[in-house]
Scaffold this motif. Structure first.
Motif, short mmCIF file in Angstrom:
data_model
loop_
_atom_site.label_atom_id
_atom_site.label_comp_id
_atom_site.label_asym_id
_atom_site.label_seq_id
_atom_site.Cartn_x
_atom_site.Cartn_y
_atom_site.Cartn_z
N UNK A 1 57.74 -36.40 4.10
CA UNK A 1 56.89 -35.36 4.79
C UNK A 1 56.40 -34.29 3.93
N UNK A 2 57.04 -33.90 2.98
CA UNK A 2 56.36 -32.97 1.96
C UNK A 2 55.24 -33.73 1.41
N UNK B 1 46.51 -24.90 -3.79
CA UNK B 1 47.85 -24.99 -4.33
C UNK B 1 48.65 -25.28 -2.91
N UNK B 2 49.74 -26.42 -2.93
CA UNK B 2 50.63 -26.27 -2.29
C UNK B 2 52.18 -26.12 -2.46
N UNK B 3 52.93 -25.00 -2.28
CA UNK B 3 54.24 -25.34 -2.63
C UNK B 3 55.20 -25.68 -1.72
N UNK B 4 56.28 -26.41 -2.04
CA UNK B 4 57.26 -27.12 -1.27
C UNK B 4 58.58 -26.24 -1.63
N UNK B 5 59.04 -25.88 -0.28
CA UNK B 5 60.22 -25.01 -0.42
C UNK B 5 60.27 -23.52 -1.04
N UNK C 1 55.18 -25.31 2.35
CA UNK C 1 55.88 -26.31 3.33
C UNK C 1 57.17 -26.18 3.15
N UNK C 2 57.93 -25.99 4.27
CA UNK C 2 59.57 -26.01 4.11
C UNK C 2 60.26 -27.34 4.99
N UNK C 3 60.66 -28.31 3.86
CA UNK C 3 61.43 -29.33 4.70
C UNK C 3 62.15 -30.15 3.54
N UNK C 4 63.27 -30.42 3.94
CA UNK C 4 63.94 -31.34 2.95
C UNK C 4 63.50 -32.90 2.96
N UNK C 5 62.66 -33.07 3.77
CA UNK C 5 62.06 -34.53 3.95
C UNK C 5 61.08 -34.77 2.81
N UNK C 6 61.25 -35.37 1.76
CA UNK C 6 60.27 -35.49 0.62
C UNK C 6 59.13 -36.43 1.11
#
Ligand code: NAD
Length: 482
Positions: A423-424, A435-439, A416-421
């Motif tokens: 939302x992540x 597994x879910x990776x952020x950015x 997932x790509x977002x800077x909104x924590x």
């Protein structure tokens, strides 16, 4: 010994002859045969299973965790000492570009060291149910394990099953994929150099078809199957295992989505998506194969990804600077070209992959492809394509992003790509993936578990949970009678 022949390894010895003939080993970057491997058979597989059983029952392996830790550490040292040579072999044998191949070897010895530590940390529990009544819960090695692995990461996928199995005190029979017997034999030779390891604790039998794999998933002396491969084969393994109720650990296929919101840093998102989609030429279970983008940034992401894909440097896996090597073999190259033709007819092509032209005509190359599609039920979205091909899909809001991402039968990995924590965090909880990776994408670590939801598998490898597949819990009850 491994200059050009990958031999079977049974009972601590390399088998010198090839009673069933030799299979050619090709370099997919140029189509040349550079090595050979003896074919396996049901008889050799049974021999290896019995060698593993004998070693498990007759040596101190199962009850000496310090020995197991030492063996894993010595193996890791040997793998590290030979890292450049084995990375070169891996790049030649499966077409992984050298930097990625070298990274794979590093991950392999890091994993072995991690499980060397775990070997000395397997504890049971005690419980006192009343005066003079004591329960001991011991954790014991499950027995003989078959480890069946695919060709796409023949070092890490092997070590991530073998290392916890050995750490737990099990003995092992390995079956490599037909495309990568040489790399497998090189890893086996690192074990062979560890003289404190009792003969027969690790064994390996090559094969081309399914004869060896069938023995390794049905033999009554096999207690656990640790399988990594396609969901289709995983179902066969599970059915085979049912007859004798074996433990099964299945690490299967994937269809990873990358989900891009307008709050993303688009530079990071595009760089990670390119890398995550094209790692090992898109032939990795966790590779990004779907890119889902919020309407408001869709056109921008489409344009940037198109440029990034078009600028990918494709070529021989050993040429410095190359980002994308060849596909594993000709049948897979042909299969992927067929998928590209279908995508051209049934979806909207953004970047159309080709064989790369005359310069690359000897190897099994395919340049990256991207197509736009709206129907999530289409095969192109539902099926694992396993190549440098991604779909580009739109979503209108968070709810639709979740619904579309979860709409396949796979559940291995997502990013997932977002800077909104906040939302992540919401996305992390709602996505049905192991597994879910952020950015970022494809950050696999020895210390943390990996595995699939739904048709992507059963069980977890890496981390402490990997040990669960290879240990039995026994209840020993004591009553003093006083
Ligand atoms: P595959 O299922 O065809 O083969 C995997 C292994 O199983 C090979 O060693 C093969 O020889 C063996 N095999 C095939 N038929 C068998 C049978 N009937 N009985 C026993 N063994 C049998 O997969 P592949 O094409 O080599 O590898 C690609 C697949 O692996 C993809 O689906 C990919 O997603 C998956 N994979 C999953 C993970 C993960 O961690 N979840 C990691 C890497 C690859």
């Amino acid at each position: 010994m491994f200059e050009d022949t990958a031999r079977h390894y049974i009972g601590g010895a390399w088998l010198g002859d090839a009673p069933h003939g030799l299979m050619p080993v090709e370099n997919p970057s140029d189509g040349n045969v550079f090595a050979q491997a003896p074919y396996g058979s049901a008889e050799l597989a049974s021999q290896a299973v019995m060698a593993a059983r004998h070693a498990f029952e007759s040596t101190e392996w199962a009850s000496n965790p310090r020995l197991r830790a030492t063996v894993l550490l010595n193996f890791a040292d040997e793998l590290e000492r030979r890292a450049d040579e084995i990375a070169d072999l891996l790049a030649r044998e499966n077409g992984k570009v050298y930097a990625q191949a070298r990274h794979e070897i590093t991950a392999g010895y890091s994993e072995a060291r991690y499980y060397a530590g775990i070997a000395r940390n397997v504890f049971g529990r005690t419980f006192e149910s009343g005066p003079g009544k004591m329960s001991l819960m011991t954790r014991e090695p499950a027995g003989v394990v078959s480890v069946i692995v695919p060709w796409n990461a023949p070092v890490t996928l092997l070590v991530r099953s073998v290392a916890p199995a050995l750490a737990a005190g099990c003995s092992v029979v390995v079956k490599p994929a037909p495309q990568t017997p040489m790399t497998n034999a090189a890893v086996m030779s690192c074990f062979d150099r560890v003289h404190s390891m009792p003969a027969g604790i690790i064994n390996s039998v090559n094969e081309y078809g399914t004869e060896v794999g069938t023995v390794l998933s049905t033999h009554p002396e096999i207690d656990v199957i640790s399988f990594t491969g396609s969901s289709k084969t995983g179902k066969i393994i599970m059915a085979n295992a049912a007859e004798t109720i074996k433990h099964v650990s299945l690490e299967l296929g994937g269809k990873a989505p990358a989900i891009v919101f307008d709050s993303a840093d688009l530079d990071t998102a595009v760089a990670e998506i390119k890398r995550g989609a094209l790692a090992l030429n898109g032939q990795m279970c966790t590779c990004i194969s779907r890119v889902l983008v919020l309407d408001s940034v869709y056109d921008e992401v489409r344009l940037r990804l198109r440029n990034a894909f078009e600028q990918t440097k494709v070529g021989d896996a050993l040429t410095p600077g190359v980002e994308l090597g060849p596909i594993i073999d000709k049948p897979n190259q042909e299969r992927l070209l067929g998928i590209i033709d279908r995508a051209d007819q049934e979806a909207r092509m953004v970047v159309r992959g080709t064989t790369g032209g005359n310069d690359l005509s000897k190897g099994y190359f395919i340049t990256p492809s991207m197509f736009e599609i709206d129907d999530v039920t289409h095969d192109l979205v539902q099926d694992e394509l396993f190549g440098p091909i991604v779909s580009l899909e739109r979503f209108a809001d968070e709810a639709e992003a979740i619904e579309k991402s979860n709409a396949t039968r796979y559940g291995l990995a997502a990013s997932v790509y977002t800077r909104d924590l906040n939302l992540s965090m919401r996305m992390g909880r709602k996505l049905k993936f192991g597994t879910v990776w952020m950015n970022c994408h494809n950050r696999l670590l020895a210390e943390v578990e990996t595995g699939g939801y739904r048709e992507s598998g059963i069980g977890r490898l890496h981390g402490t949970e990997a040990m669960n597949d290879f240990l039995e819990t026994k209840h020993i009850y004591y009553e003093s009678g006083e």
